[in-house]
Design an enzyme around this catalytic site. Sequence first.
Site, short mmCIF file in Angstrom:
data_model
loop_
_atom_site.label_atom_id
_atom_site.label_comp_id
_atom_site.label_asym_id
_atom_site.label_seq_id
_atom_site.Cartn_x
_atom_site.Cartn_y
_atom_site.Cartn_z
CG MET A 31 19.77 -1.02 -20.09
SD MET A 31 19.20 -0.69 -21.76
CE MET A 31 19.78 0.97 -22.01
N GLY A 32 23.94 -1.86 -17.62
CA GLY A 32 25.39 -1.92 -17.51
C GLY A 32 26.05 -0.57 -17.73
CB ALA A 33 27.85 1.45 -19.34
CG LEU A 34 26.92 -1.11 -13.67
CD1 LEU A 34 27.00 -2.10 -12.51
CD2 LEU A 34 25.46 -0.76 -13.95
N GLY A 37 25.73 6.61 -10.29
CA GLY A 37 24.26 6.66 -10.26
C GLY A 37 23.69 5.27 -10.04
CG HIS A 38 24.03 2.29 -13.07
ND1 HIS A 38 24.94 2.86 -13.94
CD2 HIS A 38 22.90 2.12 -13.79
CE1 HIS A 38 24.39 3.01 -15.13
NE2 HIS A 38 23.15 2.57 -15.07
CD GLN A 62 15.62 0.02 -22.60
OE1 GLN A 62 15.23 -0.91 -21.92
NE2 GLN A 62 16.02 1.15 -22.05
CE LYS A 150 20.39 11.34 -16.76
NZ LYS A 150 19.73 10.68 -17.86
O1 PAF Z 1 17.03 2.71 -17.03
C1 PAF Z 1 17.55 1.73 -17.60
O2 PAF Z 1 18.76 1.48 -17.50
C2 PAF Z 1 16.69 0.82 -18.44
O3 PAF Z 1 15.69 1.52 -19.10
C3 PAF Z 1 16.09 -0.36 -17.65
C4 PAF Z 1 15.14 0.13 -16.57
C5 PAF Z 1 17.20 -1.18 -17.01
C6 PAF Z 1 15.29 -1.28 -18.59
O4 PAF Z 1 16.10 -1.80 -19.58
#
Ligand code: PAF
Length: 279
Positions: A31-34, A37-38, A62, A150
């Site tokens: 969902m960005g704002a990396l 961890g990403h 979500q 996480k």
């Molecule tokens: O973990 C997240 O960042 C989100 O829940 C995901 C898996 C990208 C789905 O929107």
Amino acid sequence: MIETVKTIAELRRRLGEWRARNETIALVPTMGALHEGHLSLVRVAKAKAGRIVATLFVNPAQFGPNEDFADYPRDTDGDAQKLENEGCDLLFRPDAEEIYPPGHATKVSVEGLGDILEGEFRPGFFTGVATVVTKLLMQALPDFAVFGEKDYQQLLIIRRLTRDLDIPVVIEAAPTVRDDDGLALASRNAYLTSAEREIAPVLFGTLSQVAENVGRGVDAEEQAAWGLDQLERAGFGKIDYFTVRDAETLEPAAGASRPARVLAAAWLGKARLIDNVAV
Ligand code: PAF
């Protein structure tokens, strides 16, 4: 700058070219704002596949009506740069209408596993996650997709939905990345004030202590109550749960014969922190 596509058609065309050359593809949904961890998910992906596609989509489905969709941290240019530096091949950054066109009416929900813990405190959250992840997997049809430990319950739910819906993808788990003091990296850590940031590592410290004690045979329920008390004393606000569960089903832990996981979710000011540790 990293090649970016915004439509499912462009995504499929580009991936089709790679597939025609027998290249393997790993998907890293975000969902960005990396943060680091990403980027560790991208590194796990690179160890598995020749081509890496990251997705950046702040998924409205979500977020609950009183949650932080509007305020969720966004840094599109910074994210693209980080993915480029990490050697990611393609960024899929769809608009909401591309994912949920008018009339979109289908939802994916994982009964049972999706209704407890996070599912109890964030109704609709896992249906939103499961729906968008199913769509992203069907859009990209990658060989691998990588998710962080996480969000442990999310990881289990994604494994379950790929199995139940026969989606031909291997789900890879990436270990949680932590700051030096143990706080798990999360985009929402940005909401912590400096005073709250000092308290925040108590969450990981307490989870680790409980995991160790339960591993030594101390009663799981007693330890969960102790952990909750520790967080209250440290200054956490509402504690949604602090619990020891079976590591596969997330049912209450059944004793030393099965792998277990300690999981917690607790509020510090505006930030809701979640974390988990293996017993
Ligand atoms: O973990 C997240 O960042 C989100 O829940 C995901 C898996 C990208 C789905 O929107």
